[in-house]
Write a protein that holds these residues in place. Structure first.
Motif, short mmCIF file in Angstrom:
data_model
loop_
_atom_site.label_atom_id
_atom_site.label_comp_id
_atom_site.label_asym_id
_atom_site.label_seq_id
_atom_site.Cartn_x
_atom_site.Cartn_y
_atom_site.Cartn_z
N PRO A 256 2.04 -1.74 -3.86
CA PRO A 256 1.84 -0.56 -3.02
C PRO A 256 2.99 -0.29 -2.05
O PRO A 256 2.90 0.63 -1.24
N ILE A 295 3.03 2.80 2.84
CA ILE A 295 2.13 2.19 1.85
C ILE A 295 1.77 3.28 0.84
O ILE A 295 1.38 4.39 1.23
N TYR A 328 -6.40 -1.10 0.79
CA TYR A 328 -5.13 -1.38 1.47
C TYR A 328 -5.47 -1.68 2.94
O TYR A 328 -5.89 -0.78 3.69
N VAL A 362 0.59 -5.59 4.18
CA VAL A 362 -0.57 -4.91 3.65
C VAL A 362 -1.26 -5.87 2.68
O VAL A 362 -0.61 -6.47 1.82
N TYR A 364 -3.42 -6.02 -0.36
CA TYR A 364 -3.77 -5.11 -1.46
C TYR A 364 -4.88 -5.73 -2.29
O TYR A 364 -4.71 -6.83 -2.84
#
Length: 429
Positions: A256, A295, A328, A362, A364
């Motif tokens: 991402p 993102i 996310y 982040v 994911y």
């Protein structure tokens, strides 16, 4: 025979006389012929006819204020802002963009033409002379085909910069192979070749690189070709296919974020010292990147959640179809709202540290049939393949490019000992 020789000699004499005859030149040393200044044209205007002002837009500048300062009548400014929005939207001029004002040569120095440079190639002209007009123009661009290749020693970007290649080619390569190559796991010795065009304005000013036309990437010993292909039946969308006409895209991006690193992988058996080595499964993949890094949605879908909750911090969840969903976590800020449809690659938020997190990243998470799975181990579905009727045209299109790629050689690596020897030889000279 003597008769003919006589004629020939006579002709030679006449010709030679004509060549030797020099017309009389009248010399007049008192008369000086002035040298005219060369006509300099830019954006289709003879700059010698105007007083020229070049500048860039600064914070607080507006089109209306600039024109009023340069004595343009308000009705003309209003006409531009109202009647030429499709050509030149005065609300969308940006700080830092260059502009040119061509002013009259009389004492008023009134602005007659305003030229806004949208980018290095495209520009917009607002002509205030007579009736107001606005139109878009494009500088003369020369396209030069370039071949490049490299061998990975540490990273793709370093290998590309070492060859003096436009850095944007790095981004293009990563996007082409985003579905088929894990760029977080590149190996030393991986290789690439590319064919693309560079743009030059007025034959000299470099203006960037065009999209890659053909590429070859060898990752872990596996060769993958990529060829750009556009066809009416594909709705004029350029896509990349391999040498067997397979689409290189998948329905999901591998990651991402761009040019990040995996700081923690999906691990159902994770134990953490801080929690006394108790079993604390990690059902996501963490991508570390600086705060504010965009993102991206890894596939088309509908936002089902965009909120903040507990240790997840600010997060977005997307349902892609009846099988797949993604989430996310730990965003600094979210860009999308619940119910919004997003496309693959759209920015949905930015890297942050909200919720339970020890650093900017982040987390994911990937769902398949309602169960969280490791996306890096999933065989993600392919995008729509190239239709059979198009394949003969496609192969005819790519065959010359494939031959060209195969003939590109890799740069020779200079070993450290060779470099020392070379430096000693140069010093001796």
């Amino acid at each position: 025979m003597q008769k003919y020789w006589g004629v020939i000699l006579a002709l030679v004499f006449i010709i030679s006389c004509k060549e030797e005859k020099v017309p009389e030149v009248k010399k007049n040393f008192n008369k000086i012929t002035p040298i005219k200044d060369p006509i300099v044209t830019h954006f289709g205007f003879n700059w010698g006819e105007f007083n020229v002002q070049l500048d860039t837009l600064k914070y607080g500048d507006s089109f209306g204020e600039l024109m009023l300062q340069h004595k343009v009548d308000y009705p003309k400014i209003y006409k531009v802002s109202e009647e030429f929005k499709d050509t030149f939207d005065v609300r969308k001029i940006r700080v830092g963009k260059p502009y040119v004002i061509l002013k009259s040569k009389d004492t008023t120095e009134k602005a007659e033409v305003f030229i806004y440079e949208n980018d290095a190639i495209n520009y917009t002209v607002v002509d205030f002379r007579d009736s107001v007009t606005a139109y878009r123009g494009r500088k003369k661009v020369r396209y030069v085909e370039r071949e490049a290749s490299g061998v990975i020693e540490s990273s793709l970007s370093e290998a590309i910069l070492e060859q003096g290649i436009d850095y944007n080619v790095t981004n293009s390569l990563s996007e082409i192979y985003a579905w088929t190559i894990d760029f977080f796991r590149l190996q030393k010795g991986d290789k690439f070749k590319v064919i693309y065009k560079e743009k030059f304005i007025n034959d000299t000013v470099y203006a960037g690189a065009e999209p890659i036309e053909a590429a070859y990437f060898e990752h872990n010993g596996r060769p993958i070709y990529a060829f750009a292909y556009e066809n009416d039946s594909l709705k004029n969308i350029i896509d990349y296919f391999d040498d067997e006409a397979n689409n290189l895209r998948r329905t999901f991006l591998r990651a991402p974020v761009k040019f990040s690193r995996i700081s923690s992988r999906y691990n159902l058996k994770r134990r953490i010292r801080y929690y006394g080595y108790k079993l604390r499964p990690h059902k996501g993949t963490d991508y570390a990147a600086p705060i504010g890094t965009p993102i991206l949605a890894t596939a088309d879908g509908t936002v089902t959640e965009s909120t903040r909750r507990g240790g997840n911090g600010k997060y977005v969840k997307i349902r892609h179809n009846g099988t797949y969903s993604t989430q996310y976590l730990h965003m600094k800020n979210r860009k999308v709202k619940k119910g919004e449809f997003v496309r693959q690659g759209d920015v949905i938020g930015w890297i942050g540290m909200t919720g339970n997190t020890g650093g900017p990243h982040v987390c994911y998470r990937f769902w398949k049939n309602g169960r969280q799975v490791d996306p890096l181990k999933e065989e993600l579905p392919l995008a729509e393949p190239l239709p059979e009727p198009l394949r003969p045209d496609y192969f005819a299109h790519i065959n010359p490019k494939k031959d060209q790629l195969d003939c590109i050689v890799y740069p020779e690596k200079i070993e450290e000992e060779d470099l020392l020897t070379l430096n000693e030889d140069n010093g001796a000279k």
